[in-house]
Design an enzyme around this catalytic site. Structure first.
Site, mmCIF file in Angstrom:
data_model
loop_
_atom_site.group_PDB
_atom_site.id
_atom_site.type_symbol
_atom_site.label_atom_id
_atom_site.label_comp_id
_atom_site.label_asym_id
_atom_site.label_seq_id
_atom_site.Cartn_x
_atom_site.Cartn_y
_atom_site.Cartn_z
ATOM 1 C CB ILE A 96 -30.572 -66.357 52.515
ATOM 2 C CG1 ILE A 96 -31.485 -67.490 52.042
ATOM 3 C CG2 ILE A 96 -30.396 -66.030 53.981
ATOM 4 C CD1 ILE A 96 -30.735 -69.279 52.342
ATOM 5 N N GLY A 142 -36.503 -67.285 43.383
ATOM 6 C CA GLY A 142 -38.025 -67.694 43.025
ATOM 7 C C GLY A 142 -38.047 -65.226 43.345
ATOM 8 C CE LYS A 191 -26.984 -67.371 43.588
ATOM 9 N NZ LYS A 191 -27.916 -68.276 43.876
HETATM 10 N N1 HSE Z 1 -30.753 -69.121 39.777
HETATM 11 C C1 HSE Z 1 -30.949 -69.195 40.404
HETATM 12 C C2 HSE Z 1 -30.935 -70.495 41.797
HETATM 13 C C3 HSE Z 1 -31.503 -67.875 41.032
HETATM 14 O O1 HSE Z 1 -31.607 -71.334 40.754
HETATM 15 O O2 HSE Z 1 -30.664 -70.487 42.577
HETATM 16 C C4 HSE Z 1 -31.395 -67.250 42.471
HETATM 17 O O3 HSE Z 1 -30.027 -67.062 42.213
#
Ligand code: HSE
Length: 376
Positions: A119, A285, A188
Site C-alpha cells: 500500500i 507477501g 508500524k
Molecule cells: N509480517 C508482516 C505482516 C510482514 O504479516 O504484516 C509485512 O510487514
C-alpha cells in the site's frame, strides 16, 4: 541507478525479480548468506564489497531484524549511499539515529514497504501532511494477524493451523511472535505517527497486546454478538497531546475493518480537511512488498527522500476509556471493573487504555479485546 541488495529472502528476491524488467535500475551486487549464482549480479558476503564500490549509489536493505541490518545501513549511509528499506523494526527502533543521519549525510532514505506492504501509505502520509494537519492514523497493519483472525472467524481454522499457513505463504516475520504479539504492528504505528505528526514517539509509551491467546471460544462469542476481532492500531494527535496503542479490538459488523480478508491491511488517516481516508491492499507477501521497495527506488531517482522532517520526542498518554472483553483472569481489580459476563469472560465498564495494559502485564494467559464504539 546501481544498487546493492542486502538480503535475498522473501522481499530481496522479489525486488530482484521486478528489477530484472527495468533497464535503468541495475542490481550490481547482492549480499546473502548462501552461495547462489545470479546471472547479472555479483553475490558477496562482506559489506565492505558494497561500501568500497563507488559505482553503487543505492542500497536496498531487505535482511530484516536489527543486527547487523543497523550496522550495515549506517555504514552505507556514512559512505554516502542512498538507502531503501522494508524493515519497520529497524526504522522504528533507530529512528533517532537514522533520520538525522540521512539529513547530515545528504543522502535519500525511504521505507514505504515498511508499513502496509504494497500500500502507498507512508508515501500518501507524506503528500497529505503537506496541506493539512493529520489528527489520527491507524488500522489493520499486520497481514499475518489478519490472516489468522480471518481464517479462525470465516474458515473455522484453529489458531495454530492458521499461523502455519500464514508462515508458509511468506507473510510472517522470521520470529512469528513478532507478528502475533503485536510488535510488528507496534513498529508500524509508531513509524506512521512519526511521519504523520512530525514527531519521534517514545516506543515505551505505546502499549501493545497481541492475539496469541485467542481461542475458538472467543471467536464464537464475538460472532454471536455481531463483532469481528481484528488487531487494530490507533494513534492520535489532538491539541498537542498524543495517544497511541495496539490491541485486539472487536469491530461491529458493517465497519470496513470487519470485512478485511486474508493478508490484507486497511489503514486510515484522519485529516482536518480530508476527513477519513482509507487504504486497502496486500499488507504482506513477496511481490506486494517488493513492489513498494521498487516504488521507493523510482522516487529516489526523482530526488525524493524521507517523508517528513525529524521531529521532537513525545510520549503517548492513553487516558481515553474503552470497554474490554477479558478471558483467562479473575482478580479484585477485574471484578471491581466488571460490567457483564460473556460466558466465562468478563466485559468491563469503560477503563483507561493505559490502566488496562498495565494490569495485563501481570496476567499470564489472559486475552483482552477492546470493544470499539467507533474507529477513526
Ligand atoms: N509480517 C508482516 C505482516 C510482514 O504479516 O504484516 C509485512 O510487514
Amino acid at each position: 541507478m546501481n544498487i546493492a541488495l542486502l538480503g535475498f529472502g522473501v522481499v530481496g528476491r522479489g525486488v530482484y525479480d521486478i528489477l530484472a524488467n527495468m533497464d535503468h535500475i541495475q542490481v550490481k551486487k547482492v549480499i546473502c548468506l548462501e552461495d547462489i549464482a545470479l546471472p547479472d549480479a555479483q553475490v558477496c558476503h562482506d559489506i565492505r564489497d558494497i561500501l568500497d564500490d563507488p559505482a553503487i549509489d543505492t542500497v536496498v536493505e531487505a535482511m530484516g531484524g536489527l543486527h547487523p541490518a543497523y550496522e550495515f545501513v549506517r555504514a552505507c549511509m556514512e559512505a554516502g549511499k542512498n538507502v531503501v528499506t522494508s524493515n519497520k523494526a529497524l526504522v522504528c527502533t533507530f529512528y533517532d539515529q537514522l533520520i538525522p543521519l540521512a539529513s547530515e549525510k545528504g543522502i535519500l532514505f525511504r521505507c514505504t514497504a515498511a508499513v502496509g506492504g504494497g500500500i502507498g501509505w507512508l508515501s500518501e502520509l507524506e503528500r497529505s501532511r503537506r496541506g493539512q494537519r493529520l489528527t489520527q492514523v491507524g488500522g489493520i497493519m499486520n497481514g499475518t494477524c489478519n490472516y489468522i483472525l480471518y481464517a479462525m472467524t470465516q474458515l473455522g481454522l484453529g489458531y495454530e493451523e492458521a499461523l502455519k499457513q500464514a508462515q508458509s505463504l511468506g507473510y510472517a516475520e522470521a520470529k512469528p511472535a513478532t507478528d502475533v504479539e503485536g510488535i510488528d504492528t507496534w513498529h508500524k504505528v509508531i513509524l506512521s505517527s512519526n511521519i504523520a505528526f512530525g514527531v519521534s514517539m517514545d516506543p515505551a509509551s505505546v502499549p501493545v497486546a497481541g492475539i496469541s491467546r485467542i481461542c475458538a471460544g472467543d471467536v464464537a462469542a464475538f460472532t454471536a454478538r455481531g463483532y469481528t476481532c481484528k488487531l487494530i492500531s490507533t494513534a492520535a494527535c489532538r491539541d498537542g497531546a498524543y495517544t497511541a496503542y495496539v490491541q485486539p479490538t472487536l469491530v461491529p459488523a458493517g465497519q470496513p475493518e470487519a470485512a478485511v480478508p486474508s493478508n490484507y491491511n486497511l489503514v486510515s488517516f484522519q485529516g482536518e480537511y480530508s476527513g477519513r481516508m482509507s487504504f486497502f491492499g496486500q499488507g504482506a507477501g513477496r511481490y506486494p512488498t517488493a513492489y513498494n521497495v521498487v516504488q521507493d527506488l523510482l522516487d529516489l531517482t526523482a530526488g525524493k527522500g524521507f517523508y517528513s522532517p525529524y521531529g521532537p520526542k513525545v510520549e503517548a498518554v492513553n487516558q481515553n476509556k474503552m470497554r474490554y472483553y477479558v478471558r483467562g483472569a479473575r482478580d479484585g481489580w477485574l471484578q471491581s471493573h466488571a460490567a457483564e459476563n460473556w460466558g466465562d469472560a468478563v466485559v468491563t465498564e469503560p477503563v483507561a487504555v493505559d490502566e488496562m495494559h498495565r494490569w495485563l502485564k501481570d496476567q499470564d494467559g489472559a486475552f483482552i479485546a477492546a470493544i470499539a464504539e467507533d474507529l477513526l
